[in-house]
Design a protein around this motif. Sequence first.
Motif, short mmCIF file in Angstrom:
data_model
loop_
_atom_site.label_atom_id
_atom_site.label_comp_id
_atom_site.label_asym_id
_atom_site.label_seq_id
_atom_site.Cartn_x
_atom_site.Cartn_y
_atom_site.Cartn_z
N THR A 1 -6.96 13.64 -1.94
CA THR A 1 -6.82 12.91 -3.20
C THR A 1 -7.45 11.53 -3.10
O THR A 1 -7.53 10.94 -2.02
CB THR A 1 -5.34 12.76 -3.60
N GLU A 2 -7.89 11.02 -4.24
CA GLU A 2 -8.48 9.68 -4.27
C GLU A 2 -7.46 8.61 -3.91
O GLU A 2 -7.79 7.65 -3.21
CB GLU A 2 -9.09 9.38 -5.64
N HIS A 3 -6.20 8.76 -4.38
CA HIS A 3 -5.20 7.74 -4.06
C HIS A 3 -4.93 7.68 -2.56
O HIS A 3 -4.73 6.60 -2.01
CB HIS A 3 -3.91 7.89 -4.88
N LEU B 1 1.65 4.31 -3.06
CA LEU B 1 1.38 5.73 -2.88
C LEU B 1 2.49 6.64 -3.42
O LEU B 1 2.26 7.83 -3.65
CB LEU B 1 1.19 6.05 -1.39
N LYS C 1 -7.15 8.58 -0.09
CA LYS C 1 -8.35 8.04 0.56
C LYS C 1 -8.45 6.53 0.37
O LYS C 1 -8.79 5.80 1.31
CB LYS C 1 -9.60 8.74 0.03
N THR C 2 -8.16 6.06 -0.82
CA THR C 2 -8.21 4.62 -1.10
C THR C 2 -7.16 3.88 -0.27
O THR C 2 -7.45 2.85 0.35
CB THR C 2 -7.98 4.35 -2.59
N ALA C 3 -5.94 4.42 -0.24
CA ALA C 3 -4.86 3.78 0.50
C ALA C 3 -5.15 3.74 2.00
O ALA C 3 -4.93 2.71 2.65
CB ALA C 3 -3.53 4.50 0.24
N ALA D 1 -8.07 3.76 3.48
CA ALA D 1 -9.15 2.80 3.72
C ALA D 1 -8.61 1.37 3.76
O ALA D 1 -9.11 0.53 4.52
CB ALA D 1 -10.23 2.94 2.66
N GLU D 2 -7.59 1.09 2.96
CA GLU D 2 -6.98 -0.23 2.94
C GLU D 2 -5.96 -0.41 4.06
O GLU D 2 -5.80 -1.50 4.60
CB GLU D 2 -6.29 -0.47 1.60
N ILE E 1 0.84 -1.20 0.00
CA ILE E 1 0.00 0.00 0.00
C ILE E 1 0.87 1.25 0.00
O ILE E 1 0.66 2.18 -0.79
CB ILE E 1 -0.96 0.00 1.21
#
Length: 109
Positions: free
Chosen positions: A81-83, A38, A85-87, A89-90, A34
């Motif tokens: 940023t979406e990247h 990033l 937020k996604t990271a 969450a994971e 992860i």
Amino acid sequence: MQGNGLTFEELNDGFVVAINIEARPGEEDAVGAILAGLVAPTMAEPGVKLFRPYRSPKNPGHFFLIELYRDETAWGAHQETEHFKTAIAELVPRASRRERVPFVPYTSA
């Protein structure tokens, strides 16, 4: 010149965030992946000077990140940023500890 085409003085001016992350047992490689994922999108952000994750050679579940932004506003933009937020969450369910500490320079280089 230093990394990312910036001079030493430019690298030492800005808003720094130091992050310690400890992965839950069995999640070490997932956390590492992860964080590695990033690097490229974060370095492409206009306000980012440096984004570098490190992993402990003695304890592969311990990670340290150094992030250097133009200013605190750029750090805030990164978190939108979406990247990111996604990271996050994971990452969060896979981490037993995540500590973020911001710093600003207080002396000249």
